[in-house]
Design an enzyme around this catalytic site. Structure first.
Site, PDB file in Angstrom:
ATOM      1  N   MET A 179       8.559   6.000  -0.770  1.00 15.66           N
ATOM      2  CA  MET A 179       7.416   5.821   0.138  1.00 15.66           C
ATOM      3  C   MET A 179       7.738   6.633   1.525  1.00 15.66           C
ATOM      4  O   MET A 179       7.374   5.999   2.538  1.00 15.66           O
ATOM      5  CB  MET A 179       7.145   4.507   0.235  1.00 15.66           C
ATOM      6  CG  MET A 179       6.781   3.678  -1.270  1.00 15.66           C
ATOM      7  SD  MET A 179       5.544   4.712  -2.181  1.00 15.66           S
ATOM      8  CE  MET A 179       4.161   4.226  -1.421  1.00 15.66           C
ATOM      9  N   ARG A 180       8.457   7.439   1.641  1.00 17.53           N
ATOM     10  CA  ARG A 180       8.742   8.251   3.027  1.00 17.53           C
ATOM     11  C   ARG A 180       7.905   9.695   2.745  1.00 17.53           C
ATOM     12  O   ARG A 180       7.981  10.546   1.589  1.00 17.53           O
ATOM     13  CB  ARG A 180      10.162   8.591   3.351  1.00 17.53           C
ATOM     14  CG  ARG A 180      10.755   7.279   3.321  1.00 17.53           C
ATOM     15  CD  ARG A 180      10.208   6.361   4.323  1.00 17.53           C
ATOM     16  NE  ARG A 180      10.233   6.931   5.827  1.00 17.53           N
ATOM     17  CZ  ARG A 180       9.639   6.313   6.851  1.00 17.53           C
ATOM     18  NH1 ARG A 180       8.956   4.987   6.734  1.00 17.53           N
ATOM     19  NH2 ARG A 180       9.763   6.950   8.027  1.00 17.53           N
TER      20      ARG A 180
ATOM     21  N   GLY B 264      11.225   0.090  -8.748  1.00 16.61           N
ATOM     22  CA  GLY B 264      11.675   1.119  -9.595  1.00 16.61           C
ATOM     23  C   GLY B 264      11.649   0.977 -10.958  1.00 16.61           C
ATOM     24  O   GLY B 264      12.370   1.098 -11.813  1.00 16.61           O
TER      25      GLY B 264
ATOM     26  N   ARG C 121      12.311  12.339  11.476  1.00  9.83           N
ATOM     27  CA  ARG C 121      12.176  12.407   9.942  1.00  9.83           C
ATOM     28  C   ARG C 121      12.974  13.840   9.834  1.00  9.83           C
ATOM     29  O   ARG C 121      14.017  13.571   8.427  1.00  9.83           O
ATOM     30  CB  ARG C 121      10.692  13.072   9.802  1.00  9.83           C
ATOM     31  CG  ARG C 121       9.692  12.017   9.767  1.00  9.83           C
ATOM     32  CD  ARG C 121       8.354  12.740   8.909  1.00  9.83           C
ATOM     33  NE  ARG C 121       7.360  11.674   9.070  1.00  9.83           N
ATOM     34  CZ  ARG C 121       7.032  10.702   8.351  1.00  9.83           C
ATOM     35  NH1 ARG C 121       7.739  10.368   7.670  1.00  9.83           N
ATOM     36  NH2 ARG C 121       5.867   9.748   9.114  1.00  9.83           N
TER      37      ARG C 121
ATOM     38  N   LEU D 129       1.092  17.053   1.290  1.00 12.30           N
ATOM     39  CA  LEU D 129       1.486  15.719   1.018  1.00 12.30           C
ATOM     40  C   LEU D 129       0.373  15.358  -0.494  1.00 12.30           C
ATOM     41  O   LEU D 129      -0.720  15.386  -0.434  1.00 12.30           O
ATOM     42  CB  LEU D 129       0.998  14.686   1.910  1.00 12.30           C
ATOM     43  CG  LEU D 129       0.982  13.094   1.571  1.00 12.30           C
ATOM     44  CD1 LEU D 129       2.614  12.679   1.164  1.00 12.30           C
ATOM     45  CD2 LEU D 129       0.161  12.087   2.488  1.00 12.30           C
TER      46      LEU D 129
ATOM     47  N   HIS E 277       2.131  10.138  -8.723  1.00 11.59           N
ATOM     48  CA  HIS E 277       1.243   9.671  -7.713  1.00 11.59           C
ATOM     49  C   HIS E 277       0.158   8.955  -8.385  1.00 11.59           C
ATOM     50  O   HIS E 277      -0.267   9.472  -9.214  1.00 11.59           O
ATOM     51  CB  HIS E 277       0.588  10.848  -6.884  1.00 11.59           C
ATOM     52  CG  HIS E 277      -0.191  10.323  -5.755  1.00 11.59           C
ATOM     53  ND1 HIS E 277      -0.079   9.469  -4.520  1.00 11.59           N
ATOM     54  CD2 HIS E 277      -1.650  10.082  -5.920  1.00 11.59           C
ATOM     55  CE1 HIS E 277      -1.040   9.301  -4.027  1.00 11.59           C
ATOM     56  NE2 HIS E 277      -2.153   9.409  -4.702  1.00 11.59           N
TER      57      HIS E 277
ATOM     58  N   GLU F 280       2.459   5.764 -16.481  1.00 13.46           N
ATOM     59  CA  GLU F 280       3.373   6.342 -15.624  1.00 13.46           C
ATOM     60  C   GLU F 280       4.816   6.529 -16.316  1.00 13.46           C
ATOM     61  O   GLU F 280       5.400   7.520 -16.352  1.00 13.46           O
ATOM     62  CB  GLU F 280       3.618   5.556 -14.253  1.00 13.46           C
ATOM     63  CG  GLU F 280       2.384   5.763 -13.308  1.00 13.46           C
ATOM     64  CD  GLU F 280       2.590   5.199 -11.884  1.00 13.46           C
ATOM     65  OE1 GLU F 280       3.718   5.308 -11.341  1.00 13.46           O
ATOM     66  OE2 GLU F 280       1.730   4.707 -11.295  1.00 13.46           O
TER      67      GLU F 280
HETATM   68  C1  GAR Z   1       4.161   3.920  -8.668  1.00 15.90           C
HETATM   69  O1  GAR Z   1       3.022   3.209  -8.905  1.00 15.90           O
HETATM   70  C2  GAR Z   1       3.965   5.142  -8.056  1.00 15.90           C
HETATM   71  O2  GAR Z   1       3.270   5.869  -8.647  1.00 15.90           O
HETATM   72  C3  GAR Z   1       3.863   4.845  -6.669  1.00 15.90           C
HETATM   73  O3  GAR Z   1       4.465   3.975  -6.373  1.00 15.90           O
HETATM   74  C4  GAR Z   1       4.683   2.790  -7.626  1.00 15.90           C
HETATM   75  C5  GAR Z   1       6.197   2.951  -7.630  1.00 15.90           C
HETATM   76  O4  GAR Z   1       6.486   1.649  -8.613  1.00 15.90           O
HETATM   77  N1  GAR Z   1       3.928   6.031  -5.769  1.00 15.90           N
HETATM   78  C6  GAR Z   1       3.471   6.298  -4.629  1.00 15.90           C
HETATM   79  O5  GAR Z   1       2.323   5.588  -4.102  1.00 15.90           O
HETATM   80  C7  GAR Z   1       3.787   7.668  -4.105  1.00 15.90           C
HETATM   81  N2  GAR Z   1       3.281   8.028  -2.901  1.00 15.90           N
HETATM   82  P1  GAR Z   1       7.983   1.586  -9.176  1.00 15.90           P
HETATM   83  O6  GAR Z   1       9.041   1.299  -8.096  1.00 15.90           O
HETATM   84  O7  GAR Z   1       7.895   0.208 -10.000  1.00 15.90           O
HETATM   85  O8  GAR Z   1       8.373   2.955 -10.020  1.00 15.90           O
END
Ligand code: GAR
Length: 210
Positions: free
Chosen positions: A90-91, A12, A65, A144, A109, A174
């Site tokens: 992550m779903r 998060g 799902r 996706l 992403h 990000e």
């Molecule tokens: C982030 O790097 C995000 O881009 C990625 O997961 C991480 C979450 O980090 N998302 C994916 O891979 C989506 N398929 P966080 O929980 O520290 O925000």
């Protein structure tokens, strides 16, 4: 203020960026609730510390799902959000979920889409010998990691980097571009128009410029 519901599965850190910026002059949104599919997601603690409502919808408790997504939608909609934020959620989501939130569902992403949809993006960039990696904020559609891109940030891949080093460098970006995109939406500057994201009534390129 624009009402956000944020969906997480893990640390998060993106959620934290939203929490830290919410309600300041440049980010006219509030985080109304944080939902996780995992009870042990550290992001739930971040939310609780900020006084934000949390809920867990454990995907393992559902037969398929469809039933998971229906339960998730019911939880989300109870908070009447203007915008739903996938932040390390992550779903894989069903078409009925993505259609229900079409135009008000964003994802980040960790790649320069359209490169490297799916998992292990930074390792794949390394293996391919790429000179850079990055992240993309996009509207979510049924495909996706394939929805209309909004904004990207790139970082160099440096000698000696492993995937973790790249991920850490990308996460910093990000945390900047994701709240920025949500702010544009909150200000009424950003919307989905068919196949394209529109910012200030200008169509953004339909595919990332990877
Ligand atoms: C982030 O790097 C995000 O881009 C990625 O997961 C991480 C979450 O980090 N998302 C994916 O891979 C989506 N398929 P966080 O929980 O520290 O925000």
């Amino acid at each position: 203020r624009c009402r956000l519901v944020v969906l997480i599965s893990g640390s998060g850190s993106n959620l934290q960026a939203f929490i830290d910026k919410a309600g300041d002059a440049e980010h006219p949104f509030e985080v109304c609730a944080v939902l996780s599919n995992r009870a042990d997601a550290y992001g739930l603690e971040r939310a609780a510390k900020a006084g934000i409502s949390t809920a867990v919808v454990d995907h393992k408790a559902f037969a398929d799902r469809d039933s998971f997504d229906r339960a998730l939608m019911a939880k989300i909609d109870a908070f009447e959000p203007d915008l739903v934020i996938l932040a390390g959620f992550m779903r894989i989501l069903t078409g009925s979920f993505t259609r229900h939130y079409l135009g008000r569902l964003l994802n980040i992403h960790p790649s320069l889409l359209p490169k490297y949809t799916g998992l292990h993006t930074h390792q794949r960039a390394l293996d391919a010998g790429d000179e850079s990696s990055g992240c993309t904020v996009h509207f979510v559609t049924e495909e996706l990691d394939g929805g209309p891109p909004i904004v990207q940030a790139s970082v160099p891949i440096l000698p000696g980097d492993d995937a973790d080093a790249i991920a850490a460098r990308v996460l910093i970006k990000e945390h900047i571009i994701y709240p920025m995109a949500a702010a544009w939406f909150s200000e009424g500057r950003l919307r989905l128009d068919g196949e394209c994201a529109q910012l200030d009534d200008k169509a953004l390129p339909a595919t990332g410029q990877a």
